[in-house]
Design a protein around this motif. Sequence first.
Motif: not given
Length: 202
Positions: A172-189
């Motif tokens: 998984f990759i954990f990231y925050v989109e520009h101007k967002e206030k929450v962390v998103s989690v997305t499967p990499i493969s």
Amino acid sequence: MIFKKLSLQENFYVLYVYFILLGIVSDALFYAVLGVQYLNYVSILDALISPFSLLTDSLKLTLALVICFFLLYKYVTKWSYTLHKKYKHKKWYGKIHNIERREKAFKDLEEKKGLAEGLLFLFFILFVSLRLGMGLGKNHKIKTKEIKPNYELTFKDNSQKDVQVIGQNSSFIFYVEHKEKVVSVTPISDNIKQIKRIPKKD
């Protein structure tokens, strides 16, 4: 003391479990501050390599950890004993500390009884505390929208997002989109086609 009683293979297993716990606890606290249930996304291997990966990726953290650990080591092995000898006859010191217990502890320390276990415990507390501090700092930046994109994610459908990557493990990759206030989690493969670092602007 424990390590001396164990065989080399048993010591290896103890350290194996130690680093797994270190990775799980430190990462779980870091992501919990950011509102992510990290235990849902972590594997044993991810937990094992997490401390090493973090130290090799972050020079600032490594330097801070080395300096803090050195100071703690000097305090435990030398400075605390120097202070003890200086103040052990003072009444106020006797009210704060059990003199006999501290004398025994310093004697054990002089004979290096439990030194390895004590140092591992200090490192555990220090590493977890620094990781928690990193989480609080990152959370503040997210809430105040001070996060700046540092990676460009290209998804399987060729859509793209500029994001601030908070962390990554094997799945998984954990990231925050520009101007967002929450962390998103997305499967990499299953979702990510390319992860590209955005060059820093001068």
